[in-house]
Scaffold this motif. Sequence first.
Motif, PDB file in Angstrom:
ATOM      1  N   VAL A 166     -32.167  14.897 -13.473  1.00  0.00           N
ATOM      2  CA  VAL A 166     -32.420  16.334 -13.304  1.00  0.00           C
ATOM      3  C   VAL A 166     -33.806  16.560 -12.709  1.00  0.00           C
ATOM      4  CG1 VAL A 166     -30.894  17.218 -15.123  1.00  0.00           C
ATOM      5  CG2 VAL A 166     -33.243  16.529 -15.707  1.00  0.00           C
ATOM      6  N   THR A 167     -33.938  17.695 -12.045  1.00  0.00           N
ATOM      7  CA  THR A 167     -35.237  18.086 -11.487  1.00  0.00           C
ATOM      8  C   THR A 167     -35.985  18.954 -12.486  1.00  0.00           C
ATOM      9  OG1 THR A 167     -36.356  19.262  -9.699  1.00  0.00           O
ATOM     10  CG2 THR A 167     -34.191  20.105 -10.332  1.00  0.00           C
ATOM     11  N   LEU A 168     -37.301  18.900 -12.388  1.00  0.00           N
ATOM     12  CA  LEU A 168     -38.152  19.807 -13.181  1.00  0.00           C
ATOM     13  C   LEU A 168     -38.947  20.714 -12.241  1.00  0.00           C
ATOM     14  CD1 LEU A 168     -39.375  17.305 -15.920  1.00  0.00           C
ATOM     15  CD2 LEU A 168     -37.698  19.128 -16.194  1.00  0.00           C
ATOM     16  N   GLY A 169     -38.411  20.890 -11.044  1.00  0.00           N
ATOM     17  CA  GLY A 169     -39.072  21.788 -10.100  1.00  0.00           C
ATOM     18  C   GLY A 169     -39.637  21.028  -8.912  1.00  0.00           C
TER      19      GLY A 169
ATOM     20  N   ALA B  26     -46.579  12.766 -16.325  1.00  0.00           N
ATOM     21  CA  ALA B  26     -45.473  12.339 -17.193  1.00  0.00           C
ATOM     22  C   ALA B  26     -45.457  13.134 -18.498  1.00  0.00           C
ATOM     23  CB  ALA B  26     -45.591  10.844 -17.471  1.00  0.00           C
TER      24      ALA B  26
ATOM     25  N   ALA C  79     -35.418  12.892 -16.287  1.00  0.00           N
ATOM     26  CA  ALA C  79     -36.246  13.635 -15.325  1.00  0.00           C
ATOM     27  C   ALA C  79     -36.574  12.683 -14.189  1.00  0.00           C
ATOM     28  CB  ALA C  79     -37.525  14.121 -16.002  1.00  0.00           C
ATOM     29  N   HIS C  80     -36.214  13.100 -12.979  1.00  0.00           N
ATOM     30  CA  HIS C  80     -36.447  12.213 -11.840  1.00  0.00           C
ATOM     31  C   HIS C  80     -36.865  13.044 -10.636  1.00  0.00           C
ATOM     32  CE1 HIS C  80     -36.415   8.613  -9.609  1.00  0.00           C
ATOM     33  NE2 HIS C  80     -35.329   8.862  -8.908  1.00  0.00           N
TER      34      HIS C  80
ATOM     35  N   GLU D 148     -46.455   7.040 -15.277  1.00  0.00           N
ATOM     36  CA  GLU D 148     -47.269   7.625 -14.199  1.00  0.00           C
ATOM     37  C   GLU D 148     -46.725   7.239 -12.827  1.00  0.00           C
ATOM     38  OE1 GLU D 148     -48.475   5.954 -16.799  1.00  0.00           O
ATOM     39  OE2 GLU D 148     -50.079   7.135 -17.735  1.00  0.00           O
ATOM     40  N   GLY D 149     -46.244   6.005 -12.703  1.00  0.00           N
ATOM     41  CA  GLY D 149     -45.739   5.525 -11.414  1.00  0.00           C
ATOM     42  C   GLY D 149     -44.252   5.833 -11.204  1.00  0.00           C
ATOM     43  N   GLY D 150     -43.633   6.521 -12.114  1.00  0.00           N
ATOM     44  CA  GLY D 150     -42.218   6.897 -11.987  1.00  0.00           C
ATOM     45  C   GLY D 150     -41.275   5.763 -12.382  1.00  0.00           C
ATOM     46  N   PHE D 151     -39.993   6.108 -12.522  1.00  0.00           N
ATOM     47  CA  PHE D 151     -38.956   5.094 -12.755  1.00  0.00           C
ATOM     48  C   PHE D 151     -38.649   4.399 -11.430  1.00  0.00           C
ATOM     49  CE2 PHE D 151     -37.313   7.931 -16.331  1.00  0.00           C
ATOM     50  CZ  PHE D 151     -37.584   7.021 -17.339  1.00  0.00           C
TER      51      PHE D 151
ATOM     52  N   ARG E 207     -42.743  20.649  -7.907  1.00  0.00           N
ATOM     53  CA  ARG E 207     -44.036  19.972  -8.037  1.00  0.00           C
ATOM     54  C   ARG E 207     -43.886  18.669  -8.806  1.00  0.00           C
ATOM     55  NH1 ARG E 207     -43.385  24.750  -8.141  1.00  0.00           N
ATOM     56  NH2 ARG E 207     -42.539  24.590 -10.239  1.00  0.00           N
TER      57      ARG E 207
ATOM     58  N   VAL F  56     -38.070  10.233 -19.671  1.00  0.00           N
ATOM     59  CA  VAL F  56     -39.157  10.564 -18.738  1.00  0.00           C
ATOM     60  C   VAL F  56     -39.906   9.286 -18.401  1.00  0.00           C
ATOM     61  CG1 VAL F  56     -41.310  11.867 -18.473  1.00  0.00           C
ATOM     62  CG2 VAL F  56     -39.358  12.914 -19.624  1.00  0.00           C
ATOM     63  N   GLY F  57     -40.242   9.156 -17.112  1.00  0.00           N
ATOM     64  CA  GLY F  57     -40.846   7.917 -16.632  1.00  0.00           C
ATOM     65  C   GLY F  57     -42.355   7.872 -16.788  1.00  0.00           C
TER      66      GLY F  57
ATOM     67  N   LEU G 288     -44.994  16.577 -11.700  1.00  0.00           N
ATOM     68  CA  LEU G 288     -45.684  16.820 -12.971  1.00  0.00           C
ATOM     69  C   LEU G 288     -46.239  15.501 -13.507  1.00  0.00           C
ATOM     70  CD1 LEU G 288     -42.949  19.066 -14.639  1.00  0.00           C
ATOM     71  CD2 LEU G 288     -44.829  19.764 -13.142  1.00  0.00           C
TER      72      LEU G 288
HETATM   73  N1  SAM Z   1     -44.458   9.110  -7.917  1.00  0.00           N
HETATM   74  C1  SAM Z   1     -43.686   9.181  -9.112  1.00  0.00           C
HETATM   75  C2  SAM Z   1     -42.208   9.425  -8.783  1.00  0.00           C
HETATM   76  O1  SAM Z   1     -41.929   9.829  -7.650  1.00  0.00           O
HETATM   77  O2  SAM Z   1     -41.350   9.235  -9.665  1.00  0.00           O
HETATM   78  C3  SAM Z   1     -44.225  10.309  -9.975  1.00  0.00           C
HETATM   79  C4  SAM Z   1     -43.964  10.090 -11.393  1.00  0.00           C
HETATM   80  S1  SAM Z   1     -44.338  11.450 -12.438  1.00  0.00           S
HETATM   81  C5  SAM Z   1     -46.076  11.454 -12.429  1.00  0.00           C
HETATM   82  C6  SAM Z   1     -43.922  10.825 -14.015  1.00  0.00           C
HETATM   83  C7  SAM Z   1     -42.543  11.170 -14.509  1.00  0.00           C
HETATM   84  O3  SAM Z   1     -42.467  12.567 -14.749  1.00  0.00           O
HETATM   85  C8  SAM Z   1     -41.411  10.877 -13.584  1.00  0.00           C
HETATM   86  O4  SAM Z   1     -40.950   9.534 -13.705  1.00  0.00           O
HETATM   87  C9  SAM Z   1     -40.339  11.857 -14.025  1.00  0.00           C
HETATM   88  O5  SAM Z   1     -39.651  11.363 -15.151  1.00  0.00           O
HETATM   89  C10 SAM Z   1     -41.174  13.055 -14.443  1.00  0.00           C
HETATM   90  N2  SAM Z   1     -41.346  14.085 -13.401  1.00  0.00           N
HETATM   91  C11 SAM Z   1     -42.516  14.541 -12.895  1.00  0.00           C
HETATM   92  N3  SAM Z   1     -42.323  15.555 -12.053  1.00  0.00           N
HETATM   93  C12 SAM Z   1     -40.973  15.759 -12.000  1.00  0.00           C
HETATM   94  C13 SAM Z   1     -40.135  16.685 -11.306  1.00  0.00           C
HETATM   95  N4  SAM Z   1     -40.625  17.591 -10.497  1.00  0.00           N
HETATM   96  N5  SAM Z   1     -38.794  16.599 -11.519  1.00  0.00           N
HETATM   97  C14 SAM Z   1     -38.269  15.686 -12.356  1.00  0.00           C
HETATM   98  N6  SAM Z   1     -39.017  14.785 -13.037  1.00  0.00           N
HETATM   99  C15 SAM Z   1     -40.355  14.816 -12.877  1.00  0.00           C
END
Ligand code: SAM
Length: 228
Positions: free
Chosen positions: A202-205, A211, A158-159, A183-186, A207, A180-181, A209
Amino acid sequence: MRPHRAYSPGLTGVLSHRESHHLLEVLRVRVGDRFTVFDAEREALAEVVDLGPPVRYRILEERRPEREVGVEVVLYVALLKGDKLGEVVRGATELGATRIQPLITRHSVPKEMGEGKLKRLQTIAVEAAKQSGRLRVPEVLPPIPLKAVPEVPQGLVAHVGASRRVREVLDPEKPLALAVGPEGGFAEEEVALLEDKGFIPVTLGRRILRAETAALALLALCTSGEGR
Ligand code: SAM
């Protein structure tokens, strides 16, 4: 007595201290009450024969319900702050994960997990397996660095910003690894490393989300969304 499922490895006829306590103190069982016992391979209808403690039971009838996804589903999830991994483990167990592998990543705030926390997560997995009717309790493993993730036959990461959708790339018949990454993402190089191991971003939409929401959304698309 309400329908109850007790975890009893080996279906030995004797419940653990924890399960006995629950039956005696919370459910107030009596001799002759019926409940379900299960372990990693079997499930059975059982009857209380002795209150002990420990509670003893006899098996009335074995059952083999199909509650597993049918392929291995490994969830690689970055170490998260506070109790969020507990939420992930509970939901991932309900959604059919067979293994949960925490990852130490560049932007994970926690960089390690104590023995106590790991044990607590494993207990959550047992409880969630009971609640969801699963026989198989997913393994919850100590964290590894992201670079130690092995090559996978099929992987989805998920990215945020990825363009492909799960349904475009998922092969439900193949063993699956999900990532899945934190709070600060991968970091971009971490996503590249996962791609080298066979993961597709892959996208999860649209917005962003949290983690823990992302982990469960990704799993749900691959298991519940496929009716498995
Ligand atoms: N600022 C960070 C970034 O841009 O990656 C946000 C990280 S998010 C809070 C935490 C993790 O949730 C991400 O590393 C990703 O794996 C997953 N994630 C959250 N929203 C996503 C989305 N819309 N599509 C794909 N992955 C998502």
